[in-house]
Motif scaffolding. Structure first.
Motif, PDB file in Angstrom:
ATOM      1  N   THR A  68       0.820  -1.219   0.000  1.00  0.00           N
ATOM      2  CA  THR A  68       0.000   0.000   0.000  1.00  0.00           C
ATOM      3  C   THR A  68       0.848   1.259   0.000  1.00  0.00           C
ATOM      4  OG1 THR A  68      -0.108   0.058   2.405  1.00  0.00           O
ATOM      5  CG2 THR A  68      -1.817  -1.181   1.272  1.00  0.00           C
ATOM      6  N   THR A  69       2.176   1.138   0.002  1.00  0.00           N
ATOM      7  CA  THR A  69       3.036   2.313   0.045  1.00  0.00           C
ATOM      8  C   THR A  69       2.782   3.193  -1.173  1.00  0.00           C
ATOM      9  OG1 THR A  69       4.714   1.043   1.201  1.00  0.00           O
ATOM     10  CG2 THR A  69       5.396   3.099   0.183  1.00  0.00           C
ATOM     11  N   GLY A  70       2.435   4.430  -0.900  1.00  0.00           N
ATOM     12  CA  GLY A  70       2.222   5.375  -1.981  1.00  0.00           C
ATOM     13  C   GLY A  70       0.874   5.245  -2.662  1.00  0.00           C
ATOM     14  N   THR A  71       0.040   4.299  -2.222  1.00  0.00           N
ATOM     15  CA  THR A  71      -1.243   4.092  -2.888  1.00  0.00           C
ATOM     16  C   THR A  71      -2.417   4.548  -2.039  1.00  0.00           C
ATOM     17  OG1 THR A  71      -1.483   1.847  -2.029  1.00  0.00           O
ATOM     18  CG2 THR A  71      -0.296   2.115  -4.118  1.00  0.00           C
ATOM     19  N   THR A  72      -2.198   4.829  -0.760  1.00  0.00           N
ATOM     20  CA  THR A  72      -3.278   5.300   0.093  1.00  0.00           C
ATOM     21  C   THR A  72      -2.920   6.669   0.644  1.00  0.00           C
ATOM     22  OG1 THR A  72      -2.339   4.224   2.036  1.00  0.00           O
ATOM     23  CG2 THR A  72      -3.914   2.957   0.734  1.00  0.00           C
ATOM     24  N   ASN A  73      -3.939   7.487   0.797  1.00  0.00           N
ATOM     25  CA  ASN A  73      -3.734   8.850   1.265  1.00  0.00           C
ATOM     26  C   ASN A  73      -4.227   9.061   2.682  1.00  0.00           C
ATOM     27  OD1 ASN A  73      -2.753   9.650  -1.321  1.00  0.00           O
ATOM     28  ND2 ASN A  73      -4.861   9.794  -2.054  1.00  0.00           N
ATOM     29  N   HIS A  74      -4.904   8.088   3.242  1.00  0.00           N
ATOM     30  CA  HIS A  74      -5.523   8.249   4.551  1.00  0.00           C
ATOM     31  C   HIS A  74      -5.186   7.052   5.443  1.00  0.00           C
ATOM     32  CE1 HIS A  74      -7.902  11.676   3.126  1.00  0.00           C
ATOM     33  NE2 HIS A  74      -8.060  10.981   2.018  1.00  0.00           N
ATOM     34  N   PRO A  75      -5.232   7.254   6.765  1.00  0.00           N
ATOM     35  CA  PRO A  75      -4.862   6.162   7.681  1.00  0.00           C
ATOM     36  C   PRO A  75      -5.857   5.011   7.662  1.00  0.00           C
ATOM     37  CG  PRO A  75      -5.674   8.061   8.902  1.00  0.00           C
ATOM     38  CD  PRO A  75      -5.513   8.510   7.481  1.00  0.00           C
ATOM     39  N   ILE A  76      -5.337   3.818   7.894  1.00  0.00           N
ATOM     40  CA  ILE A  76      -6.134   2.616   8.098  1.00  0.00           C
ATOM     41  C   ILE A  76      -5.876   2.173   9.530  1.00  0.00           C
ATOM     42  CG2 ILE A  76      -6.561   0.237   7.397  1.00  0.00           C
ATOM     43  CD1 ILE A  76      -5.349   0.975   4.650  1.00  0.00           C
ATOM     44  N   LEU A  77      -6.877   2.277  10.378  1.00  0.00           N
ATOM     45  CA  LEU A  77      -6.749   1.886  11.785  1.00  0.00           C
ATOM     46  C   LEU A  77      -7.495   0.578  11.985  1.00  0.00           C
ATOM     47  CD1 LEU A  77      -7.285   5.298  13.647  1.00  0.00           C
ATOM     48  CD2 LEU A  77      -5.189   4.330  12.659  1.00  0.00           C
ATOM     49  N   ILE A  78      -6.776  -0.454  12.419  1.00  0.00           N
ATOM     50  CA  ILE A  78      -7.364  -1.780  12.588  1.00  0.00           C
ATOM     51  C   ILE A  78      -7.239  -2.201  14.045  1.00  0.00           C
ATOM     52  CG2 ILE A  78      -7.398  -4.156  11.763  1.00  0.00           C
ATOM     53  CD1 ILE A  78      -5.812  -3.248   9.328  1.00  0.00           C
ATOM     54  N   GLY A  79      -8.347  -2.626  14.630  1.00  0.00           N
ATOM     55  CA  GLY A  79      -8.346  -3.055  16.026  1.00  0.00           C
ATOM     56  C   GLY A  79      -9.352  -4.152  16.268  1.00  0.00           C
ATOM     57  N   CYS A  80      -9.565  -4.460  17.527  1.00  0.00           N
ATOM     58  CA  CYS A  80     -10.457  -5.547  17.930  1.00  0.00           C
ATOM     59  C   CYS A  80     -11.794  -5.000  18.428  1.00  0.00           C
ATOM     60  CB  CYS A  80      -9.820  -6.384  19.038  1.00  0.00           C
ATOM     61  SG  CYS A  80      -8.264  -7.178  18.574  1.00  0.00           S
ATOM     62  N   SER A  81     -12.778  -5.872  18.437  1.00  0.00           N
ATOM     63  CA  SER A  81     -14.082  -5.545  19.019  1.00  0.00           C
ATOM     64  C   SER A  81     -14.017  -5.863  20.509  1.00  0.00           C
ATOM     65  CB  SER A  81     -15.181  -6.349  18.326  1.00  0.00           C
ATOM     66  OG  SER A  81     -15.224  -6.072  16.948  1.00  0.00           O
ATOM     67  N   GLY A  82     -13.482  -4.932  21.281  1.00  0.00           N
ATOM     68  CA  GLY A  82     -13.295  -5.131  22.711  1.00  0.00           C
ATOM     69  C   GLY A  82     -11.882  -5.552  23.041  1.00  0.00           C
ATOM     70  N   TRP A  83     -11.542  -5.475  24.335  1.00  0.00           N
ATOM     71  CA  TRP A  83     -10.197  -5.847  24.765  1.00  0.00           C
ATOM     72  C   TRP A  83     -10.210  -6.731  26.018  1.00  0.00           C
ATOM     73  CZ3 TRP A  83     -12.205  -0.942  25.737  1.00  0.00           C
ATOM     74  CH2 TRP A  83     -12.292  -0.579  27.084  1.00  0.00           C
ATOM     75  N   SER A  84     -11.361  -6.939  26.627  1.00  0.00           N
ATOM     76  CA  SER A  84     -11.425  -7.655  27.902  1.00  0.00           C
ATOM     77  C   SER A  84     -11.955  -9.071  27.690  1.00  0.00           C
ATOM     78  CB  SER A  84     -12.320  -6.893  28.888  1.00  0.00           C
ATOM     79  OG  SER A  84     -12.377  -7.555  30.126  1.00  0.00           O
ATOM     80  N   TYR A  85     -11.027 -10.003  27.437  1.00  0.00           N
ATOM     81  CA  TYR A  85     -11.392 -11.398  27.209  1.00  0.00           C
ATOM     82  C   TYR A  85     -10.443 -12.299  27.998  1.00  0.00           C
ATOM     83  CZ  TYR A  85     -14.056  -9.448  23.346  1.00  0.00           C
ATOM     84  OH  TYR A  85     -14.943  -8.702  22.593  1.00  0.00           O
ATOM     85  N   PRO A  86     -10.939 -13.041  28.997  1.00  0.00           N
ATOM     86  CA  PRO A  86     -10.070 -13.915  29.787  1.00  0.00           C
ATOM     87  C   PRO A  86      -9.285 -14.917  28.936  1.00  0.00           C
ATOM     88  CG  PRO A  86     -12.218 -13.689  30.840  1.00  0.00           C
ATOM     89  CD  PRO A  86     -12.329 -13.031  29.500  1.00  0.00           C
ATOM     90  N   ASP A  87      -9.869 -15.360  27.804  1.00  0.00           N
ATOM     91  CA  ASP A  87      -9.192 -16.341  26.963  1.00  0.00           C
ATOM     92  C   ASP A  87      -7.918 -15.801  26.327  1.00  0.00           C
ATOM     93  OD1 ASP A  87     -11.135 -18.211  27.491  1.00  0.00           O
ATOM     94  OD2 ASP A  87     -12.290 -17.824  25.684  1.00  0.00           O
ATOM     95  N   TRP A  88      -7.735 -14.486  26.324  1.00  0.00           N
ATOM     96  CA  TRP A  88      -6.538 -13.898  25.726  1.00  0.00           C
ATOM     97  C   TRP A  88      -5.328 -13.975  26.657  1.00  0.00           C
ATOM     98  CZ3 TRP A  88      -8.134  -8.651  23.039  1.00  0.00           C
ATOM     99  CH2 TRP A  88      -9.088  -8.920  22.044  1.00  0.00           C
ATOM    100  N   GLU A  89      -5.554 -14.263  27.955  1.00  0.00           N
ATOM    101  CA  GLU A  89      -4.429 -14.313  28.885  1.00  0.00           C
ATOM    102  C   GLU A  89      -3.485 -15.458  28.521  1.00  0.00           C
ATOM    103  OE1 GLU A  89      -3.382 -14.691  33.666  1.00  0.00           O
ATOM    104  OE2 GLU A  89      -5.470 -14.513  33.015  1.00  0.00           O
TER     105      GLU A  89
END
Length: 286
Positions: free
Chosen positions: A3-24
């Motif tokens: 995507t270098t040089g092909t996008t002009n705006h930020p792409i922010l990628i994250g999760c739907s929530g952050w509090s999950y015991p299974d992630w420990e």
């Protein structure tokens, strides 16, 4: 995909929530205090979708804690309360909207937008799409866009069309694109209409909740290979990012473990690693 040089705006990628015991022990270090999970998450991903606000508006103390525990560049997207979307069906809810918006303004510049996640509507709720769009149009006319940008998610597949896009565009609300079992894919929507209806684009990787729960109910590893779907959606994301910022959120139900889904999508898009954290970075070996 470079995507270098092909996008002009930020792409922010994250999760739907952050509090999950299974992630420990998989994403979070073993023994990490629950009060430190948001800060740890925010050192690794630039944005999060807050699910808890769907059930109740956050308290001022909670909002202040979220703000204080995250870097200056971090962003939040909050779901509007279900009292607005599912109980009142966008009708007679001015007070509920005012109370909710007031409760989240303490996030300041870290508040990216609110998600208006509608439920699936049967005929007892809205007899036709036209009936729904009339109510949606009136609701959006009263929404305080000057304070809080808004993304709208509709879960009636046949209602993702030019009529919906027209109403959203007239108010500057973002159309939410979803990868969900019964909904048209982001690529299918982009081929049918112009999906850019607001000042940003909003995508959700939701998957098939019932289907994946027949395979697992533990969210500590990828159990479904969604690489082909991710590659297809990445092309849509790249195209949208040439026009406006793009916010993308992965749910555990998409493939089994949303932090890894985020990493996979970032690799496909060849996005750079997040900048160094403003505080020491934890590791699984701390």
């Amino acid at each position: 995909m470079n995507t270098t040089g092909t996008t002009n705006h930020p792409i922010l990628i994250g999760c739907s929530g952050w509090s999950y015991p299974d992630w420990e022990g998989v994403f979070y270090p073993p023994g990490l205090h629950s009060g430190d999970t948001l800060a740890y998450y925010a050192d690794r991903f630039p944005i999060v979708e807050v699910d808890s606000s769907f059930y109740r508006a956050p308290s001022p103390g909670m909002v202040r804690s979220w703000y204080d525990r995250t870097p200056s560049t971090f962003r939040f997207a909050l779901k509007a309360p279900r009292a607005i979307t599912h109980e009142k069906l966008l009708k007679d809810c001015d007070q509920a909207v005012e109370e909710f918006v007031s409760s989240i303004l303490g996030l300041g510049e870290k508040l990216s937008c609110v998600l208006l996640q509608m439920g699936y509507f049967n005929r007892s709720a809205f007899g036709t799409q036209a009936e729904f769009l009339k109510v949606l149009d009136a609701f959006l006319a009263r929404w305080p866009f000057g304070l809080v940008p808004l993304a709208v998610e509709v879960r009636n597949a046949r209602w993702i069309n030019d009529d919906l896009a027209s109403v959203l565009t007239s108010h500057g609300a973002a159309l939410t694109l979803t990868e969900q079992s019964w909904m048209p894919s982001p690529r299918q929507v982009a081929e049918q209409l112009d999906p850019m209806t607001g000042p940003f684009s909003f995508l959700r990787l939701l998957g098939d909740r019932q289907g994946i729960e027949r395979v697992t109910t533990s969210w500590d590893r990828i159990v479904l290979d969604r690489s082909a779907d991710l590659a297809e959606t990445a092309e849509v994301i790249q195209s949208l990012a040439r026009r406006a910022p793009v916010f993308v959120f992965a749910n555990n139900h998409y493939a089994g473990h949303s932090p890894e889904t985020v990493r996979q999508l970032r690799r496909i898009l060849e996005l750079p690693e997040p900048p160094p954290p403003e505080r020491p970075r934890w590791t699984l070996f701390d």
